[in-house]
Design an enzyme around this catalytic site. Sequence first.
Site, mmCIF file in Angstrom:
data_model
loop_
_atom_site.group_PDB
_atom_site.id
_atom_site.type_symbol
_atom_site.label_atom_id
_atom_site.label_comp_id
_atom_site.label_asym_id
_atom_site.label_seq_id
_atom_site.Cartn_x
_atom_site.Cartn_y
_atom_site.Cartn_z
ATOM 1 N N TYR A 59 -1.445 -21.531 24.058
ATOM 2 C CA TYR A 59 -0.680 -21.889 22.866
ATOM 3 C C TYR A 59 -1.406 -22.959 22.062
ATOM 4 O O TYR A 59 -2.287 -23.646 22.561
ATOM 5 C CB TYR A 59 0.744 -22.347 23.218
ATOM 6 C CG TYR A 59 0.831 -23.712 23.858
ATOM 7 C CD1 TYR A 59 1.011 -24.858 23.082
ATOM 8 C CD2 TYR A 59 0.720 -23.858 25.227
ATOM 9 C CE1 TYR A 59 1.081 -26.112 23.669
ATOM 10 C CE2 TYR A 59 0.789 -25.104 25.824
ATOM 11 C CZ TYR A 59 0.970 -26.232 25.043
ATOM 12 O OH TYR A 59 1.032 -27.475 25.620
ATOM 13 N N CYS A 60 -1.023 -23.074 20.781
ATOM 14 C CA CYS A 60 -1.555 -24.104 19.886
ATOM 15 C C CYS A 60 -0.386 -24.634 19.057
ATOM 16 O O CYS A 60 0.744 -24.633 19.517
ATOM 17 C CB CYS A 60 -2.675 -23.549 19.008
ATOM 18 S SG CYS A 60 -2.134 -22.253 17.873
ATOM 19 N N ARG A 61 -0.647 -25.067 17.834
ATOM 20 C CA ARG A 61 0.423 -25.604 16.996
ATOM 21 C C ARG A 61 1.324 -24.491 16.464
ATOM 22 O O ARG A 61 2.529 -24.539 16.605
ATOM 23 C CB ARG A 61 -0.171 -26.417 15.836
ATOM 24 C CG ARG A 61 0.865 -27.234 15.074
ATOM 25 C CD ARG A 61 0.221 -28.056 13.984
ATOM 26 N NE ARG A 61 -0.234 -27.221 12.881
ATOM 27 C CZ ARG A 61 0.530 -26.827 11.870
ATOM 28 N NH1 ARG A 61 1.788 -27.181 11.813
ATOM 29 N NH2 ARG A 61 0.044 -26.058 10.915
#
Length: 98
Positions: A59-61
Amino acid sequence: MTQFERFIQQNDVQLVDVRTPEEFAEGHIKGAININVKDANFVASAEKQLRKSKPVAVYCRSGKRSAMACALLKAKGFKTTNLLGGILGWQSEGKAVE
């Protein structure tokens, strides 16, 4: 509970936050390790820290960088799952970060 949540609760899943160390320090999903996808050594770092025999949850932002990370990892033989909507989506659903 979302599909991603169920996925990361499995014992053998490796949870990876691909944001910058600064973003990671501001809050991340419990149990995540930080490997910055924007780092030139991302693939080498991932290959050093992750096992190809175990699934990888990324995951990221917002989901854009994690999609890129998934593509890079898949090309190296990892099995990946991406958190759609990223940590922003995760938090908007009231899920915890630490």
